[in-house]
Design an enzyme around this catalytic site. Structure first.
Site, mmCIF file in Angstrom:
data_model
loop_
_atom_site.group_PDB
_atom_site.id
_atom_site.type_symbol
_atom_site.label_atom_id
_atom_site.label_comp_id
_atom_site.label_asym_id
_atom_site.label_seq_id
_atom_site.Cartn_x
_atom_site.Cartn_y
_atom_site.Cartn_z
ATOM 1 N N HIS A 43 -20.773 25.095 60.378
ATOM 2 C CA HIS A 43 -19.892 25.578 61.025
ATOM 3 C C HIS A 43 -20.275 25.768 62.504
ATOM 4 O O HIS A 43 -20.920 26.855 62.930
ATOM 5 C CB HIS A 43 -19.670 27.030 60.556
ATOM 6 C CG HIS A 43 -18.391 27.689 61.156
ATOM 7 N ND1 HIS A 43 -17.554 28.905 60.607
ATOM 8 C CD2 HIS A 43 -17.838 27.588 62.394
ATOM 9 C CE1 HIS A 43 -16.617 29.392 61.434
ATOM 10 N NE2 HIS A 43 -16.967 28.688 62.498
ATOM 11 N N GLU A 70 -16.430 23.345 59.498
ATOM 12 C CA GLU A 70 -15.481 24.488 59.613
ATOM 13 C C GLU A 70 -15.467 24.908 61.173
ATOM 14 O O GLU A 70 -16.397 24.431 61.720
ATOM 15 C CB GLU A 70 -15.954 25.598 58.964
ATOM 16 C CG GLU A 70 -16.182 25.606 57.406
ATOM 17 C CD GLU A 70 -16.609 26.695 56.706
ATOM 18 O OE1 GLU A 70 -17.614 27.349 57.311
ATOM 19 O OE2 GLU A 70 -16.331 26.803 55.640
ATOM 20 N N HIS A 197 -17.154 32.567 51.534
ATOM 21 C CA HIS A 197 -17.402 33.888 52.182
ATOM 22 C C HIS A 197 -18.055 34.750 51.397
ATOM 23 O O HIS A 197 -17.190 35.287 50.528
ATOM 24 C CB HIS A 197 -16.331 34.388 53.162
ATOM 25 C CG HIS A 197 -17.094 34.889 54.460
ATOM 26 N ND1 HIS A 197 -17.520 34.550 55.385
ATOM 27 C CD2 HIS A 197 -17.610 36.312 54.637
ATOM 28 C CE1 HIS A 197 -18.176 35.132 56.258
ATOM 29 N NE2 HIS A 197 -17.970 36.238 55.726
HETATM 30 C C1 LIG Z 1 -15.442 30.361 57.219
HETATM 31 C C2 LIG Z 1 -16.463 31.110 56.574
HETATM 32 O O1 LIG Z 1 -16.461 32.083 55.963
HETATM 33 C C3 LIG Z 1 -18.141 30.826 56.860
HETATM 34 O O2 LIG Z 1 -18.519 29.693 57.233
HETATM 35 C C4 LIG Z 1 -18.583 31.615 57.712
HETATM 36 O O3 LIG Z 1 -17.933 31.526 58.927
HETATM 37 C C5 LIG Z 1 -20.051 31.285 58.040
HETATM 38 O O4 LIG Z 1 -20.414 31.356 59.479
HETATM 39 P P1 LIG Z 1 -21.547 32.205 59.844
HETATM 40 O O5 LIG Z 1 -22.850 31.422 59.048
HETATM 41 O O6 LIG Z 1 -21.653 32.028 61.261
HETATM 42 O O7 LIG Z 1 -21.620 33.534 59.411
HETATM 43 N N1 LIG Z 2 -16.398 28.889 53.804
HETATM 44 C C1 LIG Z 2 -17.564 29.766 53.522
HETATM 45 C C2 LIG Z 2 -18.676 29.099 54.013
HETATM 46 O O1 LIG Z 2 -19.052 27.897 54.154
HETATM 47 C C3 LIG Z 2 -20.185 29.931 53.784
HETATM 48 O O2 LIG Z 2 -19.715 31.445 53.946
HETATM 49 P P1 LIG Z 2 -20.944 32.475 53.594
HETATM 50 O O3 LIG Z 2 -21.589 32.032 52.230
HETATM 51 O O4 LIG Z 2 -22.094 32.062 54.583
HETATM 52 O O5 LIG Z 2 -20.559 33.530 53.691
#
Ligand SMILES: CC(=O)[C@@H](O)[C@H](O)COP(=O)(O)O
Ligand SMILES: NCC(=O)COP(=O)(O)O
Length: 246
Positions: A43, A70, A197
Site C-alpha cells: 500500500h 492498494e 484490515h
Molecule cells: C486497505 C487496508 O486496510 C490496509 O492495506 C491498510 O491500509 C494498511 O495500511 P497501513 O499499513 O498504512 O496501516
Molecule cells: N487490505 C488489508 C491489508 O492489506 C492489511 O491490513 P492490516 O492487516 O495491516 O490491517
C-alpha cells in the site's frame, strides 16, 4: 479456497526506521511466498511512510503469486500501477494524511470517478477490487462502477469481535445484517469478495466460516506482529490454517 495475501507494509516501516535496507523487502516477499503466502499486498501511501513507489517497481519482477497494490487512485498511483500492471489493484478512499485505512468508498457519491478509474485499470488487464464498508446498499454502486471485487473493510468487525461472538442481538446488528448480508449481495451481483484490515489469528476463522466465499484476505499488521513472536514461516502457516479450517 481463500488466498492469504501478506501485506508487507510493516516490514517497510521497520526498514525505513534506520534508513538502510534491513529487512530487505525483496527477500521478505520471496520468503513470504516460499513460506506459503498466496499473494503479496503493498500500500504505497503518498508520504511513502513505509512502501515506497520504487519498492513497487522492484517487487514486480519478484512476486510469483498474486501482486495486489492498494491505494487511493491519484495520478501518481495510477501512473505507477499502469506501469507495473499488478494482478489486482485495491482502491481505497484514504486521504494522504490518514493514519491507516478506516473507511470504504461511497459508491453512489463517487460513482462517476470510480467508473472512470476502474475502466482505465481494467483496460490495462488489471483486476479491480474496491474497499467497501459492510453496508449492503453500497454493493449495487460497486457493481455499476465496474469493479470485479469488493474488499470488505473488516476494521469494525475486528474491533467488535468479542461482542459479535458473545451477544446474539449485537451479532445480528453488527455482523449478520452487515458483513454477511453485504457478502450475499455482492455474490448475487456477480462480485467476488476480498476482506482485510485488522484481521488476526483470533478473528480470522470466524469470518471465513460465515463468509465462505471469500476469495482473498490481505493481512499485514497483526501478522507481522505475530511473526515477531512465532517466526514468519510459522506465522504464515498459522494464518493459512485459520483459512483452511485445519
Ligand atoms: C486497505 C487496508 O486496510 C490496509 O492495506 C491498510 O491500509 C494498511 O495500511 P497501513 O499499513 O498504512 O496501516
Ligand atoms: N487490505 C488489508 C491489508 O492489506 C492489511 O491490513 P492490516 O492487516 O495491516 O490491517
Amino acid at each position: 479456497m481463500t488466498r492469504l495475501s501478506v501485506n508487507i507494509n510493516k516490514f517497510a516501516t521497520l526498514r525505513n526506521a534506520r534508513g538502510g535496507n534491513l529487512p530487505d523487502l525483496i527477500e521478505v516477499a520471496r520468503d513470504c511466498e516460499r513460506f506459503g503466502a498466496e499473494g503479496i499486498t503493498v500500500h504505497p501511501r503518498p508520504d511513502e511512510r513505509h512502501i515506497r513507489y520504487q519498492d513497487v517497481l522492484d517487487l514486480k519482477p519478484v512476486v510469483t503469486t498474486e501482486f495486489n497494490i492498494e491505494g487511493y487512485p491519484s495520478r501518481e498511483y495510477l501512473d505507477l500501477v499502469l506501469k507495473v500492471k499488478p494482478d489486482q489493484c485495491t482502491l481505497v478512499p484514504d486521504p494522504p494524511d490518514a493514519l491507516t485505512s478506516n473507511t470504504g468508498w461511497d459508491t453512489i457519491a463517487h460513482q462517476d470517478f470510480l467508473r472512470e478509474v476502474i475502466a482505465a485499470l481494467k483496460t490495462a488487464g488489471i483486476r479491480v477490487s474496491i474497499f467497501l464498508n459492510a453496508e449492503p446498499g453500497l454493493v449495487a454502486g460497486a457493481r455499476s462502477a465496474g469493479a470485479d471485487r469488493i474488499e470488505l473493510y473488516t476494521g469494525p468487525y475486528a474491533h467488535d469481535y468479542t461482542r459479535i461472538i458473545a451477544d446474539e442481538k449485537f451479532r445480528k446488528d453488527n455482523f449478520e445484517d452487515t458483513f454477511v448480508k453485504t457478502a450475499a449481495e455482492a455474490t448475487a451481483a456477480g462480485l467476488e469478495i476480498n476482506a482485510g484490515h485488522d484481521l488476526n489469528l483470533l478473528n480470522l476463522r470466524y469470518l471465513k466460516t460465515h463468509i465462505p466465499q471469500l476469495k482473498e484476505t490481505s493481512i499485514g499488521h497483526a501478522l507481522v506482529c505475530d511473526a515477531l513472536y512465532y517466526g514468519l514461516e510459522n506465522t504464515i502457516q498459522l494464518y493459512k490454517r485459520e483459512l483452511t479450517g485445519n
